[in-house]
Design an enzyme around this catalytic site. Structure first.
Site, short mmCIF file in Angstrom:
data_model
loop_
_atom_site.label_atom_id
_atom_site.label_comp_id
_atom_site.label_asym_id
_atom_site.label_seq_id
_atom_site.Cartn_x
_atom_site.Cartn_y
_atom_site.Cartn_z
N LYS A 1 -59.22 1.49 1.75
CA LYS A 1 -60.59 1.70 1.70
C LYS A 1 -60.28 2.77 2.77
O LYS A 1 -61.30 2.86 3.18
CB LYS A 1 -61.52 0.20 1.95
CG LYS A 1 -61.79 -0.47 1.30
CD LYS A 1 -62.24 -0.25 0.35
CE LYS A 1 -62.60 -1.28 -0.62
NZ LYS A 1 -62.23 -2.16 -1.43
C1 LIG Z 1 -61.58 -2.61 -2.52
C2 LIG Z 1 -60.20 -3.26 -3.03
C3 LIG Z 1 -59.93 -2.82 -4.14
C4 LIG Z 1 -61.02 -2.49 -5.55
O1 LIG Z 1 -61.02 -1.09 -5.32
P1 LIG Z 1 -62.65 -0.89 -6.43
O2 LIG Z 1 -62.66 0.55 -5.75
O3 LIG Z 1 -63.31 -1.73 -5.82
O4 LIG Z 1 -62.40 -0.78 -7.82
C5 LIG Z 1 -58.97 -3.39 -4.56
N1 LIG Z 1 -57.45 -3.69 -3.65
C6 LIG Z 1 -57.97 -3.57 -2.51
C7 LIG Z 1 -57.42 -3.89 -1.58
C8 LIG Z 1 -59.62 -3.84 -2.43
O5 LIG Z 1 -59.95 -3.63 -0.84
#
Ligand SMILES: *Cc1c(COP(=O)(O)O)cnc(C)c1O
Length: 495
Positions: free
Chosen positions: A113
């Protein structure tokens, strides 16, 4: 350069500049902003492979964020991808057991993120300036664990902004929770809700749609926006690292210019994999998009059957950031496979909110041909961590392990030997207990911080600053609430 405008997936009808779409987050009819066309890369992959991450990110993002000036966008990028990342490469590629792991977790909060949320506050405050917005921006965020901390880190103490984060009180890992509740910054608020992530996300969406509440706050000088992956300012930065991964393979002569790659993405809200699909539509040679789910395999079932059905049991798993039954960003794909038909998209989304399910037509299903859905259950996820560690010494987190398992399954099932880039979405340090228990159940007897030290020993990877920071940090946020109290909590914070 061709101007790209944005409009709602549900046919609200207005056109927005990129900066307006970033500011507003969600369209007023509840739809998501989508570019009216996906731009093509205007530099060759060879040229892009000679650039550093920041340079390449500019070349990709300038094509989407066309009303930002070169100077504005370059300043945002420089402020985002700096020494907050513990490697100059920003997103290094690591080969293990025949696949390439694109490590997207080298930012401030050690999850992918950060790749977008380091940039979003800069895109947003620049957008506010450009558009003469004088109100204070209030970021409302629902998190399954990682978005919350990354958004808090991005927005903390950013002038002209406040941020409220809602997380499922019993649905995140202990380290995720500790990271959030120790957040500093007078403009931050963190709230544990008595419900799951979908409850939090639905609650936030409802507040966004509450026109009366918006008016009340407008009078007090506040305007809401979103840091969730429904914001186009989250999605666009994520497109860059797929182009980056391809150019690394090219530069290291692991592929030839124009060769196809596959990408495999551990998926929850469908933002990360959608960014890969956008990259493909820009001309990046991606063959298959492998969508990996955990036990909450609503997407796997959708790719199999064409029916999206959220009416099912919700499972709390060891990959909590993927514990999602309503994948918001899928709406952007539905819009595309329906041939950019907003009426059809609105109809299907109406069915989803009414009955909790919808079925796409056979011709729409053809639009999913580039996707392959797979899933890993808890045992398979755990065994994959152990297998990768025992064969190569490389330690992956639980989310990445879901993708890694599905990737191996895809290869075995199809015989496709196209090089695969696996999105490695979190540092194993963020999910230490699950990771270490997978390697040896004996580890379960130890405390969280003992496990962190052990992980350091077995992986030879330095303990990230984000973890060191929370060892001793005091808890600053203790608010909890029921789902129907979210609005009251926000009103209290903005008094
Ligand atoms: C948010 C997240 C995901 C999922 O990603 P999306 O874009 O919501 O599909 C997968 N792994 C981790 C560690 C995340 O923080």
């Amino acid at each position: 350069m061709k101007e790209v405008t944005y409009s709602s997936t549900r046919g609200e009808g207005k056109k927005y500049t990129a900066s307006m779409a970033v500011l507003q987050g969600l369209a007023s009819d509840g739809g998501l902003f989508v570019p009216d066309s996906i731009p093509a890369l205007d530099k060759s992959l060879k040229e892009l492979s000679e650039m550093d991450y920041q340079g390449l990110a500019y070349e990709v993002m300038k094509l989407f964020l066309t009303d930002y000036t070169e100077d504005e966008l370059k300043k945002c990028i420089a402020a985002a991808y700096d020494s907050k990342f513990d490697t100059e490469e920003i997103a290094p590629l690591s080969e293990s057991c025949g696949s390439y792991y694109l490590e997207l977790f080298h930012g401030a909060t050690i999850a992918f993120k950060d790749m977008a949320l380091s940039l979003l506050p800069h895109l947003m405050t620049t957008a506010a300036k450009k558009n003469g917005l004088e109100k204070e921006i209030v970021i409302l965020t629902a998190t399954s664990g990682d978005t919350g901390k990354a958004a808090l880190a991005g927005f903390a103490d950013v002038p002209g902004t406040r941020i409220v984060v809602f997380y499922p009180k019993s649905g995140v890992s202990p380290i995720q929770e500790k990271q959030m509740v120790t957040q500093k910054g007078a403009n931050t608020m963190v709230v544990g809700i008595h419900g799951n992530f979908d409850d939090a996300q639905t609650g936030v969406k409802k507040i966004f749609g509450d026109k009366e509440f918006a008016k009340e706050l407008d009078e007090k000088g506040f305007v809401f926006s979103s840091a969730n992956s429904i914001n186009i300012g989250r999605l666009v930065p994520q497109v860059c690292y797929y182009v980056w991964a391809y150019t690394r393979l090219l530069k290291e002569e692991r592929i030839k210019d124009g060769d196809m790659i596959n990408v495999c993405v551990p998926t929850g809200n469908f933002g990360n994999i959608l960014a890969a699909f956008y990259a493909k539509n820009m001309g990046l040679p991606i063959k298959k998009l492998i969508c990996a789910s955990n036990t909450n395999k609503v997407l796997f079932d959708f790719f199999e059957s064409g029916t999206y059905d959220r009416n099912r049991e919700f499972h709390v798993t060891s990959s909590p950031s993927m514990d999602i039954l309503i994948s918001s960003n899928l709406e952007r794909l539905i819009y595309m496979i329906a041939g950019n038909d907003t009426k059809r998209c609105a109809e299907l989304m109406g069915e989803l909110s009414g009955n909790g399910k919808y079925t796409i037509s056979d011709s729409e299903k053809k639009g999913l041909a580039d996707f392959y859905g797979g899933y890993a259950d808890e045992k398979e996820t755990s065994e994959q961590i152990s297998k990768i560690y025992k064969t190569s010494g490389y330690v992956i987190d639980t989310h990445t392990a879901v993708a890694s398992y599905v990737c191996d399954k895809y290869k075995a099932e199809t015989g496709d030997d196209t090089p695969v880039v696996i999105a490695s979405t979190a540092s194993p340090y963020k999910f230490t207990r699950s990771v270490m228990n997978s390697i040896d159940p004996e580890y379960d007897k130890k405390t969280d911080f003992e496990l962190i030290d052990d992980l350091c020993k077995i992986s030879n990877v330095e303990i990230p600053q984000a973890i060191e920071d929370i060892r001793t940090a005091p808890v600053l946020h203790k608010t909890e609430c029921d789902i129907d109290e979210m609005k009251t909590v926000i009103a209290g914070f903005l008094k």
